[in-house]
Design a protein around this motif. Structure first.
Motif, PDB file in Angstrom:
ATOM      1  N   MET A  34       0.910  -1.059   0.024  1.00 58.44           N
ATOM      2  CA  MET A  34      -0.041  -0.043   0.043  1.00 58.44           C
ATOM      3  C   MET A  34       0.832   1.181   0.003  1.00 58.44           C
ATOM      4  O   MET A  34       0.775   2.054  -0.801  1.00 58.44           O
ATOM      5  N   LEU A  35       1.871   1.220   0.891  1.00 60.42           N
ATOM      6  CA  LEU A  35       2.645   2.334   1.003  1.00 60.42           C
ATOM      7  C   LEU A  35       3.549   2.741  -0.134  1.00 60.42           C
ATOM      8  O   LEU A  35       3.909   3.841  -0.665  1.00 60.42           O
ATOM      9  N   GLU A  36       3.869   1.645  -1.125  1.00 61.46           N
ATOM     10  CA  GLU A  36       4.639   1.737  -2.225  1.00 61.46           C
ATOM     11  C   GLU A  36       4.033   2.626  -3.352  1.00 61.46           C
ATOM     12  O   GLU A  36       4.452   3.312  -3.939  1.00 61.46           O
ATOM     13  N   GLY A  37       2.679   2.263  -3.204  1.00 61.75           N
ATOM     14  CA  GLY A  37       1.681   2.936  -4.218  1.00 61.75           C
ATOM     15  C   GLY A  37       1.373   4.364  -3.672  1.00 61.75           C
ATOM     16  O   GLY A  37       1.180   5.268  -4.589  1.00 61.75           O
ATOM     17  N   LEU A  38       1.485   4.799  -2.565  1.00 58.76           N
ATOM     18  CA  LEU A  38       0.903   5.866  -1.953  1.00 58.76           C
ATOM     19  C   LEU A  38       1.937   6.905  -1.967  1.00 58.76           C
ATOM     20  O   LEU A  38       2.056   8.202  -2.066  1.00 58.76           O
ATOM     21  N   LEU A  39       3.192   6.615  -1.409  1.00 60.42           N
ATOM     22  CA  LEU A  39       4.328   7.429  -0.872  1.00 60.42           C
ATOM     23  C   LEU A  39       4.890   8.349  -2.243  1.00 60.42           C
ATOM     24  O   LEU A  39       5.430   9.712  -1.795  1.00 60.42           O
ATOM     25  N   SER A  40       4.834   7.783  -3.132  1.00 54.94           N
ATOM     26  CA  SER A  40       5.421   8.691  -4.466  1.00 54.94           C
ATOM     27  C   SER A  40       4.569  10.045  -4.613  1.00 54.94           C
ATOM     28  O   SER A  40       5.117  11.101  -4.977  1.00 54.94           O
ATOM     29  N   LYS A  41       3.455  10.097  -4.011  1.00 55.96           N
ATOM     30  CA  LYS A  41       2.604  11.127  -4.070  1.00 55.96           C
ATOM     31  C   LYS A  41       2.980  12.376  -2.913  1.00 55.96           C
ATOM     32  O   LYS A  41       2.756  13.509  -2.836  1.00 55.96           O
ATOM     33  N   ILE A  42       3.729  11.575  -1.904  1.00 53.42           N
ATOM     34  CA  ILE A  42       3.942  12.408  -0.655  1.00 53.42           C
ATOM     35  C   ILE A  42       5.446  12.895  -0.324  1.00 53.42           C
ATOM     36  O   ILE A  42       5.795  13.977  -0.047  1.00 53.42           O
ATOM     37  N   VAL A  43       6.223  11.816  -0.563  1.00 51.59           N
ATOM     38  CA  VAL A  43       7.642  11.749  -0.304  1.00 51.59           C
ATOM     39  C   VAL A  43       8.326  12.365  -1.327  1.00 51.59           C
ATOM     40  O   VAL A  43       8.361  11.746  -2.504  1.00 51.59           O
ATOM     41  N   PRO A  44       9.217  13.460  -1.212  1.00 49.04           N
ATOM     42  CA  PRO A  44      10.047  13.933  -2.161  1.00 49.04           C
ATOM     43  C   PRO A  44      11.040  13.016  -2.546  1.00 49.04           C
ATOM     44  O   PRO A  44      11.498  12.217  -1.762  1.00 49.04           O
ATOM     45  N   PRO A  45      11.478  12.868  -3.935  1.00 44.49           N
ATOM     46  CA  PRO A  45      12.444  12.143  -4.459  1.00 44.49           C
ATOM     47  C   PRO A  45      13.825  12.035  -3.536  1.00 44.49           C
ATOM     48  O   PRO A  45      14.586  11.168  -3.828  1.00 44.49           O
ATOM     49  N   GLU A  46      14.109  13.131  -2.886  1.00 45.01           N
ATOM     50  CA  GLU A  46      15.556  13.170  -2.461  1.00 45.01           C
ATOM     51  C   GLU A  46      15.410  12.535  -0.957  1.00 45.01           C
ATOM     52  O   GLU A  46      16.400  12.510  -0.519  1.00 45.01           O
ATOM     53  N   ILE A  47      14.390  12.064  -0.742  1.00 51.25           N
ATOM     54  CA  ILE A  47      14.069  11.207   0.576  1.00 51.25           C
ATOM     55  C   ILE A  47      14.084   9.765   0.198  1.00 51.25           C
ATOM     56  O   ILE A  47      13.288   9.244  -0.439  1.00 51.25           O
ATOM     57  N   ASN A  48      15.046   8.933   0.689  1.00 48.79           N
ATOM     58  CA  ASN A  48      15.286   7.499   0.359  1.00 48.79           C
ATOM     59  C   ASN A  48      13.936   7.022   1.539  1.00 48.79           C
ATOM     60  O   ASN A  48      14.139   7.176   2.537  1.00 48.79           O
ATOM     61  N   ILE A  49      13.331   5.803   0.910  1.00 43.76           N
ATOM     62  CA  ILE A  49      12.323   5.075   1.625  1.00 43.76           C
ATOM     63  C   ILE A  49      12.870   3.715   1.864  1.00 43.76           C
ATOM     64  O   ILE A  49      13.039   3.135   0.806  1.00 43.76           O
ATOM     65  N   ARG A  50      12.735   3.136   3.259  1.00 46.46           N
ATOM     66  CA  ARG A  50      12.912   1.810   3.354  1.00 46.46           C
ATOM     67  C   ARG A  50      12.014   1.015   4.077  1.00 46.46           C
ATOM     68  O   ARG A  50      11.283   1.858   5.055  1.00 46.46           O
ATOM     69  N   TYR A  51      12.001  -0.219   4.032  1.00 48.98           N
ATOM     70  CA  TYR A  51      10.755  -1.030   4.612  1.00 48.98           C
ATOM     71  C   TYR A  51      11.458  -2.235   5.450  1.00 48.98           C
ATOM     72  O   TYR A  51      12.475  -2.660   5.057  1.00 48.98           O
TER      73      TYR A  51
END
Length: 189
Positions: A16-33
């Motif tokens: 769910m988050l992988e589909g959602l976060l691109s709308k909120i989190v700027p590309p310069e912030i790395n996301i890890r799970y």
């Protein structure tokens, strides 16, 4: 580079988050799970995994379902574990009852993601006006979609369609608020 690390109870939350976060989190912030094998595994290993996290410039968000427990007690228990690690920039968010409450709060996303017609027209029904109050949101979603919804694949399909505004699930809105807070402020040590 800044990092936001999500500690999740199950794989469907990551989907769910992988589909959602691109709308909120700027590309310069790395996301890890870090995905655990259920809530007991999350609670058992949270201290060790969070305390042992060594990647600099990291903030954290712990997401767990409420299920049948008391939301305030669950959140306090997780927050106490996080605080005891000494890490800064850790937020705890609880999905009221289950992750599926988020989806029932945006039936248009369910309709688009699962390619089912006319489900969004049900959003005005009393039980979908506050899906966090439903006793068993996953069962409700299975019934509503005639079993087309499956936990991991359904979360992957619905996630990109979830709107950032107007979701009827209060706990989803609180999750978004927390994610925005982590993206806007550098809480990392």
């Amino acid at each position: 580079m800044r990092n936001i690390v999500f500690f999740l109870e199950e794989p469907s939350a990551q989907e769910m988050l992988e589909g959602l976060l691109s709308k909120i989190v700027p590309p310069e912030i790395n996301i890890r799970y870090l995905v655990f094998r259920g809530k007991q595994d999350l609670e058992k290993n949270l201290f060790r995994r969070l305390r042992g996290w060594i990647l600099p410039n990291s903030s954290f968000l712990v997401l767990r379902d409420q299920d049948s427990g008391d939301c305030a007690i669950i959140k306090k228990k997780l927050a106490d574990i996080c605080e005891s690690t000494g890490k800064k920039g850790v937020l705890v968010r609880i999905a009221c009852r289950e992750l599926e409450s988020f989806y029932l709060g945006d039936l248009e996303a369910v309709e688009k993601g699962l390619e089912i017609n006319r489900i969004s027209s049900l959003q005005g029904k009393k039980k979908y006006k506050n899906p966090d109050r439903l006793e068993n949101p996953s069962e409700e979603l299975y019934h509503l979609t005639k079993n087309k919804y499956q936990k991991v694949l359904g979360s992957k399909a619905i996630g990109p369609h979830l709107k950032l505004e107007g979701n009827k699930s209060h706990s989803f809105c609180v999750l978004l608020e927390g994610i925005r807070k982590l993206t806007e402020h550098d809480f990392a040590e």
